[in-house]
Design a protein around this motif. Structure first.
Motif, PDB file in Angstrom:
ATOM      1  N   LYS A 114       0.832  -1.208   0.000  1.00  0.00           N
ATOM      2  CA  LYS A 114       0.000   0.000   0.000  1.00  0.00           C
ATOM      3  C   LYS A 114       0.866   1.258   0.000  1.00  0.00           C
ATOM      4  CE  LYS A 114      -3.945   2.229   2.164  1.00  0.00           C
ATOM      5  NZ  LYS A 114      -4.970   2.158   3.220  1.00  0.00           N
ATOM      6  N   ALA A 115       1.973   1.216   0.756  1.00  0.00           N
ATOM      7  CA  ALA A 115       2.888   2.364   0.778  1.00  0.00           C
ATOM      8  C   ALA A 115       3.483   2.611  -0.608  1.00  0.00           C
ATOM      9  CB  ALA A 115       3.995   2.132   1.808  1.00  0.00           C
ATOM     10  N   TYR A 116       3.884   1.529  -1.279  1.00  0.00           N
ATOM     11  CA  TYR A 116       4.456   1.676  -2.630  1.00  0.00           C
ATOM     12  C   TYR A 116       3.432   2.293  -3.578  1.00  0.00           C
ATOM     13  CZ  TYR A 116       6.805   0.639  -7.027  1.00  0.00           C
ATOM     14  OH  TYR A 116       7.402   0.758  -8.253  1.00  0.00           O
ATOM     15  N   TYR A 117       2.238   1.722  -3.583  1.00  0.00           N
ATOM     16  CA  TYR A 117       1.217   2.231  -4.510  1.00  0.00           C
ATOM     17  C   TYR A 117       0.767   3.643  -4.137  1.00  0.00           C
ATOM     18  CZ  TYR A 117       1.044  -2.247  -6.886  1.00  0.00           C
ATOM     19  OH  TYR A 117       1.385  -3.362  -7.607  1.00  0.00           O
ATOM     20  N   SER A 118       0.812   3.978  -2.878  1.00  0.00           N
ATOM     21  CA  SER A 118       0.493   5.357  -2.477  1.00  0.00           C
ATOM     22  C   SER A 118       1.517   6.329  -3.040  1.00  0.00           C
ATOM     23  CB  SER A 118       0.452   5.471  -0.946  1.00  0.00           C
ATOM     24  OG  SER A 118      -0.604   4.718  -0.431  1.00  0.00           O
ATOM     25  N   ARG A 119       2.804   5.934  -2.995  1.00  0.00           N
ATOM     26  CA  ARG A 119       3.845   6.781  -3.584  1.00  0.00           C
ATOM     27  C   ARG A 119       3.670   6.860  -5.099  1.00  0.00           C
ATOM     28  NH1 ARG A 119       8.961   4.620  -2.957  1.00  0.00           N
ATOM     29  NH2 ARG A 119       8.158   2.657  -2.189  1.00  0.00           N
ATOM     30  N   MET A 120       3.237   5.757  -5.713  1.00  0.00           N
ATOM     31  CA  MET A 120       3.000   5.774  -7.163  1.00  0.00           C
ATOM     32  C   MET A 120       1.878   6.743  -7.519  1.00  0.00           C
ATOM     33  SD  MET A 120       1.870   2.776  -9.825  1.00  0.00           S
ATOM     34  CE  MET A 120       3.309   1.762  -9.593  1.00  0.00           C
ATOM     35  N   VAL A 121       0.804   6.720  -6.742  1.00  0.00           N
ATOM     36  CA  VAL A 121      -0.314   7.641  -6.998  1.00  0.00           C
ATOM     37  C   VAL A 121       0.160   9.088  -6.909  1.00  0.00           C
ATOM     38  CG1 VAL A 121      -2.510   8.486  -6.078  1.00  0.00           C
ATOM     39  CG2 VAL A 121      -2.121   6.027  -6.333  1.00  0.00           C
ATOM     40  N   LYS A 122       0.975   9.402  -5.899  1.00  0.00           N
ATOM     41  CA  LYS A 122       1.513  10.762  -5.780  1.00  0.00           C
ATOM     42  C   LYS A 122       2.349  11.129  -7.004  1.00  0.00           C
ATOM     43  CE  LYS A 122       1.639  10.908  -0.736  1.00  0.00           C
ATOM     44  NZ  LYS A 122       2.499  10.890   0.461  1.00  0.00           N
ATOM     45  N   ALA A 123       3.155  10.180  -7.487  1.00  0.00           N
ATOM     46  CA  ALA A 123       3.986  10.440  -8.671  1.00  0.00           C
ATOM     47  C   ALA A 123       3.120  10.659  -9.906  1.00  0.00           C
ATOM     48  CB  ALA A 123       4.962   9.285  -8.890  1.00  0.00           C
ATOM     49  N   ILE A 124       2.061   9.884 -10.030  1.00  0.00           N
ATOM     50  CA  ILE A 124       1.148  10.036 -11.170  1.00  0.00           C
ATOM     51  C   ILE A 124       0.480  11.408 -11.127  1.00  0.00           C
ATOM     52  CG2 ILE A 124      -1.026   9.219 -12.158  1.00  0.00           C
ATOM     53  CD1 ILE A 124      -0.122   6.357 -11.282  1.00  0.00           C
ATOM     54  N   LEU A 125       0.009  11.801  -9.956  1.00  0.00           N
ATOM     55  CA  LEU A 125      -0.688  13.086  -9.827  1.00  0.00           C
ATOM     56  C   LEU A 125       0.236  14.275 -10.060  1.00  0.00           C
ATOM     57  CD1 LEU A 125      -2.995  12.311  -6.771  1.00  0.00           C
ATOM     58  CD2 LEU A 125      -3.639  12.447  -9.195  1.00  0.00           C
ATOM     59  N   ALA A 126       1.552  14.061  -9.872  1.00  0.00           N
ATOM     60  CA  ALA A 126       2.524  15.143 -10.072  1.00  0.00           C
ATOM     61  C   ALA A 126       2.970  15.281 -11.529  1.00  0.00           C
ATOM     62  CB  ALA A 126       3.741  14.923  -9.177  1.00  0.00           C
ATOM     63  N   LEU A 127       2.553  14.365 -12.388  1.00  0.00           N
ATOM     64  CA  LEU A 127       2.957  14.447 -13.797  1.00  0.00           C
ATOM     65  C   LEU A 127       2.420  15.709 -14.459  1.00  0.00           C
ATOM     66  CD1 LEU A 127       2.370  10.803 -15.098  1.00  0.00           C
ATOM     67  CD2 LEU A 127       4.571  11.975 -14.890  1.00  0.00           C
ATOM     68  N   ASP A 128       3.139  16.176 -15.461  1.00  0.00           N
ATOM     69  CA  ASP A 128       2.681  17.271 -16.309  1.00  0.00           C
ATOM     70  C   ASP A 128       1.892  16.637 -17.459  1.00  0.00           C
ATOM     71  OD1 ASP A 128       2.359  19.268 -18.217  1.00  0.00           O
ATOM     72  OD2 ASP A 128       4.372  20.090 -17.945  1.00  0.00           O
ATOM     73  N   TYR A 129       0.577  16.550 -17.321  1.00  0.00           N
ATOM     74  CA  TYR A 129      -0.245  15.841 -18.296  1.00  0.00           C
ATOM     75  C   TYR A 129      -0.219  16.501 -19.672  1.00  0.00           C
ATOM     76  CZ  TYR A 129      -1.941  13.337 -14.215  1.00  0.00           C
ATOM     77  OH  TYR A 129      -2.016  12.593 -13.083  1.00  0.00           O
ATOM     78  N   ALA A 130      -0.062  17.811 -19.708  1.00  0.00           N
ATOM     79  CA  ALA A 130       0.061  18.493 -20.999  1.00  0.00           C
ATOM     80  C   ALA A 130       1.320  18.019 -21.717  1.00  0.00           C
ATOM     81  CB  ALA A 130       0.085  20.006 -20.812  1.00  0.00           C
ATOM     82  N   GLN A 131       2.391  17.813 -20.966  1.00  0.00           N
ATOM     83  CA  GLN A 131       3.626  17.329 -21.576  1.00  0.00           C
ATOM     84  C   GLN A 131       3.487  15.874 -22.018  1.00  0.00           C
ATOM     85  OE1 GLN A 131       5.956  19.210 -22.538  1.00  0.00           O
ATOM     86  NE2 GLN A 131       7.490  17.738 -23.186  1.00  0.00           N
ATOM     87  N   VAL A 132       2.793  15.065 -21.219  1.00  0.00           N
ATOM     88  CA  VAL A 132       2.537  13.675 -21.623  1.00  0.00           C
ATOM     89  C   VAL A 132       1.779  13.675 -22.949  1.00  0.00           C
ATOM     90  CG1 VAL A 132       1.374  11.510 -21.041  1.00  0.00           C
ATOM     91  CG2 VAL A 132       2.556  12.806 -19.247  1.00  0.00           C
ATOM     92  N   ASP A 133       0.737  14.490 -23.046  1.00  0.00           N
ATOM     93  CA  ASP A 133      -0.047  14.559 -24.289  1.00  0.00           C
ATOM     94  C   ASP A 133       0.802  15.060 -25.451  1.00  0.00           C
ATOM     95  OD1 ASP A 133      -2.349  13.611 -23.042  1.00  0.00           O
ATOM     96  OD2 ASP A 133      -3.144  15.620 -22.659  1.00  0.00           O
ATOM     97  N   PHE A 134       1.657  16.052 -25.189  1.00  0.00           N
ATOM     98  CA  PHE A 134       2.543  16.554 -26.236  1.00  0.00           C
ATOM     99  C   PHE A 134       3.464  15.442 -26.741  1.00  0.00           C
ATOM    100  CE2 PHE A 134       6.590  18.321 -27.628  1.00  0.00           C
ATOM    101  CZ  PHE A 134       6.171  19.198 -28.617  1.00  0.00           C
ATOM    102  N   CYS A 135       4.016  14.659 -25.817  1.00  0.00           N
ATOM    103  CA  CYS A 135       4.949  13.591 -26.204  1.00  0.00           C
ATOM    104  C   CYS A 135       4.247  12.456 -26.934  1.00  0.00           C
ATOM    105  CB  CYS A 135       5.704  13.089 -24.980  1.00  0.00           C
ATOM    106  SG  CYS A 135       6.852  14.312 -24.286  1.00  0.00           S
ATOM    107  N   THR A 136       3.025  12.113 -26.533  1.00  0.00           N
ATOM    108  CA  THR A 136       2.283  11.113 -27.308  1.00  0.00           C
ATOM    109  C   THR A 136       1.993  11.665 -28.706  1.00  0.00           C
ATOM    110  OG1 THR A 136       0.101  11.790 -26.474  1.00  0.00           O
ATOM    111  CG2 THR A 136       1.234  10.030 -25.278  1.00  0.00           C
ATOM    112  N   GLY A 137       1.790  12.972 -28.782  1.00  0.00           N
ATOM    113  CA  GLY A 137       1.583  13.617 -30.080  1.00  0.00           C
ATOM    114  C   GLY A 137       2.798  13.522 -30.987  1.00  0.00           C
ATOM    115  N   LEU A 138       4.002  13.532 -30.405  1.00  0.00           N
ATOM    116  CA  LEU A 138       5.212  13.359 -31.221  1.00  0.00           C
ATOM    117  C   LEU A 138       5.221  11.990 -31.897  1.00  0.00           C
ATOM    118  CD1 LEU A 138       7.969  14.751 -28.802  1.00  0.00           C
ATOM    119  CD2 LEU A 138       7.145  15.828 -30.913  1.00  0.00           C
TER     120      LEU A 138
END
Length: 194
Positions: free
Chosen positions: A5-29
């Motif tokens: 649970k601790a590991y997945y909690s840290r993963m959720v925090k990392a996911i929420l901290a992503l720059d989603y606009a940048q993720v979308d830009f990179c998938t666009g590349l």
């Protein structure tokens, strides 16, 4: 709290901290390279190497199957004899750059994956691609290392945990596959609904 649970909690925090606009830009590349019929190259070491190979598997089959216009992706990790020949006869730092010299053409997309951002063989290949008309994308973690300022485009998972960085890098490939295969963004299916 349990270890998992601790590991997945840290993963959720990392996911929420992503720059989603940048993720979308990179998938666009990747989408732009596919639509322009450009070659896509991926590479990395260790876990990042398996992620590079996983991307290519998902994109070549998952996006392209049954389509007339297919993605053209190659993982530079997957030809082990060639890697070993360059590592043995030239240097380990040249194992990705040298095959790029055979195959990359201007406008092709070169994706280097390095959790630390400091893998010499990835840096050398990205540098060569930059100097020879390639479009470059670096997937990095931690502080981004040397790859962050070197690559023309960057997806940065700003976490100081190599496993979480690798988890999120791998998920980028899955986001890309679902986007390019035309899967709706809101497609979650509850267990038992299939």
């Amino acid at each position: 709290m349990s270890y998992s649970k601790a590991y997945y909690s840290r993963m959720v925090k990392a996911i929420l901290a992503l720059d989603y606009a940048q993720v979308d830009f990179c998938t666009g590349l990747i989408e732009a390279a596919w639509k322009a019929d450009k070659q896509i190259f991926t590479m990395g070491n260790g876990g990042s190497g398996s992620t590079a190979s996983h991307f290519v598997c998902d994109w070549n089959k998952g996006v392209s199957y049954t389509r007339e216009h297919r993605i053209r992706a190659i993982c530079l990790n997957d030809n082990v004899p060639t890697l070993m020949a360059y590592a043995n006869d030239v240097s380990y730092a040249s194992i990705f750059e040298e095959p790029l010299k055979n195959f990359m053409r201007p406008g092709d997309l070169v994706i280097g994956i390095s959790s630390s951002g400091n893998s010499p063989n990835v840096l050398n290949a990205i540098r060569w691609a930059n100097e020879n008309g390639g479009i470059t994308l670096g997937l990095v973690g931690y502080d981004g290392g040397q790859l962050k300022p070197l690559a023309q485009n960057v997806l940065h998972v700003a976490v100081n945990d190599v496993q979480l960085v690798e988890d999120l890098h791998l998920s980028f490939g899955h986001v890309t596959m679902q986007r390019l295969s035309g899967m709706p963004a809101e497609c979650y299916v509850e267990p038992g609904e299939r």
